[in-house]
Design a protein around this motif. Structure first.
Motif, PDB file in Angstrom:
ATOM      1  N   VAL A 114       0.858  -1.179   0.000  1.00 40.98           N
ATOM      2  CA  VAL A 114       0.000   0.000   0.000  1.00 40.98           C
ATOM      3  C   VAL A 114       0.894   1.228   0.000  1.00 40.98           C
ATOM      4  CG1 VAL A 114      -1.843   1.273   1.155  1.00 40.98           C
ATOM      5  CG2 VAL A 114      -1.791  -1.240   1.295  1.00 40.98           C
ATOM      6  N   VAL A 115       0.769   2.050  -1.036  1.00 42.67           N
ATOM      7  CA  VAL A 115       1.543   3.285  -1.161  1.00 42.67           C
ATOM      8  C   VAL A 115       0.586   4.457  -0.962  1.00 42.67           C
ATOM      9  CG1 VAL A 115       2.948   4.718  -2.691  1.00 42.67           C
ATOM     10  CG2 VAL A 115       3.187   2.220  -2.743  1.00 42.67           C
ATOM     11  N   VAL A 116       0.831   5.255   0.070  1.00 35.31           N
ATOM     12  CA  VAL A 116      -0.041   6.375   0.415  1.00 35.31           C
ATOM     13  C   VAL A 116       0.681   7.685   0.138  1.00 35.31           C
ATOM     14  CG1 VAL A 116      -1.416   7.473   2.234  1.00 35.31           C
ATOM     15  CG2 VAL A 116      -1.138   4.978   2.212  1.00 35.31           C
ATOM     16  N   MET A 192      -1.975  -1.347  -3.795  1.00 32.34           N
ATOM     17  CA  MET A 192      -3.020  -0.335  -3.675  1.00 32.34           C
ATOM     18  C   MET A 192      -2.370   1.027  -3.538  1.00 32.34           C
ATOM     19  SD  MET A 192      -6.216  -0.011  -1.005  1.00 32.34           S
ATOM     20  CE  MET A 192      -7.495   1.229  -1.303  1.00 32.34           C
ATOM     21  N   LEU A 193      -2.857   1.986  -4.312  1.00 34.30           N
ATOM     22  CA  LEU A 193      -2.413   3.368  -4.233  1.00 34.30           C
ATOM     23  C   LEU A 193      -3.511   4.197  -3.578  1.00 34.30           C
ATOM     24  CD1 LEU A 193      -1.048   3.774  -7.881  1.00 34.30           C
ATOM     25  CD2 LEU A 193       0.174   2.955  -5.852  1.00 34.30           C
ATOM     26  N   VAL A 194      -3.117   5.084  -2.668  1.00 32.09           N
ATOM     27  CA  VAL A 194      -4.065   5.947  -1.980  1.00 32.09           C
ATOM     28  C   VAL A 194      -3.515   7.357  -1.979  1.00 32.09           C
ATOM     29  CG1 VAL A 194      -5.443   6.299   0.097  1.00 32.09           C
ATOM     30  CG2 VAL A 194      -4.603   3.999  -0.433  1.00 32.09           C
ATOM     31  N   CYS A 195      -4.373   8.319  -2.261  1.00 33.30           N
ATOM     32  CA  CYS A 195      -3.993   9.725  -2.126  1.00 33.30           C
ATOM     33  C   CYS A 195      -5.209  10.518  -1.691  1.00 33.30           C
ATOM     34  CB  CYS A 195      -3.408  10.289  -3.419  1.00 33.30           C
ATOM     35  SG  CYS A 195      -4.590  10.455  -4.776  1.00 33.30           S
ATOM     36  N   ALA A 196      -4.981  11.740  -1.246  1.00 35.44           N
ATOM     37  CA  ALA A 196      -6.064  12.669  -0.934  1.00 35.44           C
ATOM     38  C   ALA A 196      -6.453  13.435  -2.193  1.00 35.44           C
ATOM     39  CB  ALA A 196      -5.606  13.636   0.156  1.00 35.44           C
ATOM     40  N   LEU A 235      -9.159   9.813  -1.615  1.00 33.93           N
ATOM     41  CA  LEU A 235      -9.994  10.077  -0.455  1.00 33.93           C
ATOM     42  C   LEU A 235     -10.421  11.541  -0.425  1.00 33.93           C
ATOM     43  CD1 LEU A 235      -8.089   7.972   2.230  1.00 33.93           C
ATOM     44  CD2 LEU A 235      -9.846   7.264   0.594  1.00 33.93           C
ATOM     45  N   PRO A 236     -11.719  11.805  -0.335  1.00 34.99           N
ATOM     46  CA  PRO A 236     -12.214  13.180  -0.445  1.00 34.99           C
ATOM     47  C   PRO A 236     -12.030  13.996   0.824  1.00 34.99           C
ATOM     48  CG  PRO A 236     -14.049  11.687  -0.087  1.00 34.99           C
ATOM     49  CD  PRO A 236     -12.819  10.824  -0.245  1.00 34.99           C
ATOM     50  N   VAL A 253      -8.257   0.860   3.057  1.00 31.58           N
ATOM     51  CA  VAL A 253      -7.163  -0.104   2.890  1.00 31.58           C
ATOM     52  C   VAL A 253      -7.534  -1.499   3.376  1.00 31.58           C
ATOM     53  CG1 VAL A 253      -4.836  -0.665   3.724  1.00 31.58           C
ATOM     54  CG2 VAL A 253      -5.360   1.652   2.926  1.00 31.58           C
ATOM     55  N   LEU A 254      -8.307  -1.577   4.435  1.00 34.68           N
ATOM     56  CA  LEU A 254      -8.570  -2.879   5.059  1.00 34.68           C
ATOM     57  C   LEU A 254      -9.160  -3.907   4.093  1.00 34.68           C
ATOM     58  CD1 LEU A 254      -8.374  -4.522   7.649  1.00 34.68           C
ATOM     59  CD2 LEU A 254     -10.659  -3.696   8.259  1.00 34.68           C
ATOM     60  N   PRO A 255     -10.154  -3.563   3.259  1.00 28.26           N
ATOM     61  CA  PRO A 255     -10.665  -4.579   2.326  1.00 28.26           C
ATOM     62  C   PRO A 255      -9.596  -5.113   1.377  1.00 28.26           C
ATOM     63  CG  PRO A 255     -12.206  -2.759   2.491  1.00 28.26           C
ATOM     64  CD  PRO A 255     -10.955  -2.323   3.200  1.00 28.26           C
TER      65      PRO A 255
END
Length: 265
Positions: A114-116, A192-196, A235-236, A253-255
């Motif tokens: 997971v890269v945030v 998984m990639l995550v950003c605001a 993420l909004p 992220v958990l799922p």
């Protein structure tokens, strides 16, 4: 909690919880403590291993430049010594770059990545963020005394007097050009990639990053058969500076960490 000796670094780590290992990597000028919200959210479900990277938190600096590649090798050695692999790894910002290099260099040690809020090439940051990255200059660090990051460092660091040095070495790292696009395109680790939506990393870059991982190229189909193995979450209402404190991050992220990776078979 304690230290392991890896690659000449006395690397601090903390453990809590039980179950499948999840390694957490903090952002620049941070420490394990700066991921407290994530640790609280995951502790009941996972064996958490928080790491203080080279020169950060309780891990003293050594006579070695700060590099994503060498810090990734430090984390790899920790995973091997603690018998964690294959482990899930989540990294934020600076730690996201380290986590990504870990997947590139030592993919056999990772189960999921997971890269945030971290790009796969330097130009993924907004231009104004690039322009404002720290100068590789110890006097700049002196000007940051009294900030929350400095206060955390003063409280945790084995040698608090090294603060200007950390600032200068981090500035030198952040001003180095890099582009890992070709290596990202070759990754096989479920990612998984995550950003605001108001991040310091351009959301358009994160879509490009997702594309390198095989995402965003086609409709998944009514049964999801063509869904990519990678995931992307924007993420909004968040920024680079509050995303790791938001309950929206572990909820997203958990799922991914829990459910089978990849398209249905």
């Amino acid at each position: 909690m304690g230290y392991v000796e890896v690659n000449g670094v006395r690397l601090w780590y903390e453990e809590q919880g039980g179950g499948r290992p999840l390694v957490l990597l903090h952002g620049g000028f941070g420490a394990v403590e700066t991921l407290a919200a994530l640790r609280q959210a995951f502790a009941a479900r996972r064996r958490l291993i928080g790491v203080d990277l080279q020169g950060h938190g309780r891990t003293a600096d050594i006579d070695r430049p700060l590099r994503y590649e060498s810090m990734a090798e430090d984390v790899a050695a920790l995973i091997v010594q603690l018998g964690l692999g294959p482990a899930d790894v989540l990294g934020f910002s600076l730690g996201g770059g380290v986590a990504l290099r870990l997947a590139i260099q030592r993919r056999e040690l990772l189960r999921r990545l997971v890269v945030v809020s971290a790009p796969c090439r330097r130009q993924g940051w907004f231009p104004e963020v690039l322009a404002g990255m720290p100068d590789p200059d110890e006097t700049a660090g002196e000007r940051m005394r009294g900030t929350p990051s400095h206060q955390l460092y003063q409280r945790l660091a084995p040698r608090p007097q090294d603060w200007p040095r950390l600032w200068a070495k981090t500035g030198e790292l952040l001003r180095r050009e890099y582009d890992w696009s070709a290596e990202v395109a070759a990754l096989t680790t479920p990612t998984m990639l995550v950003c605001a939506d108001a991040d310091s990393v351009r959301p358009a870059h994160m879509v490009e990053f997702f594309g390198l991982l095989g995402g965003g190229h086609r409709d998944a189909g009514w049964d999801g058969r063509d869904r990519p193995g990678a995931r992307l979450a924007v993420l909004p209402g968040l920024t680079h500076y509050d995303i790791v404190d938001s309950p929206a991050l572990p909820a997203a992220v958990l799922p991914f960490l829990t459910h089978p990776a990849g398209p249905p078979t």
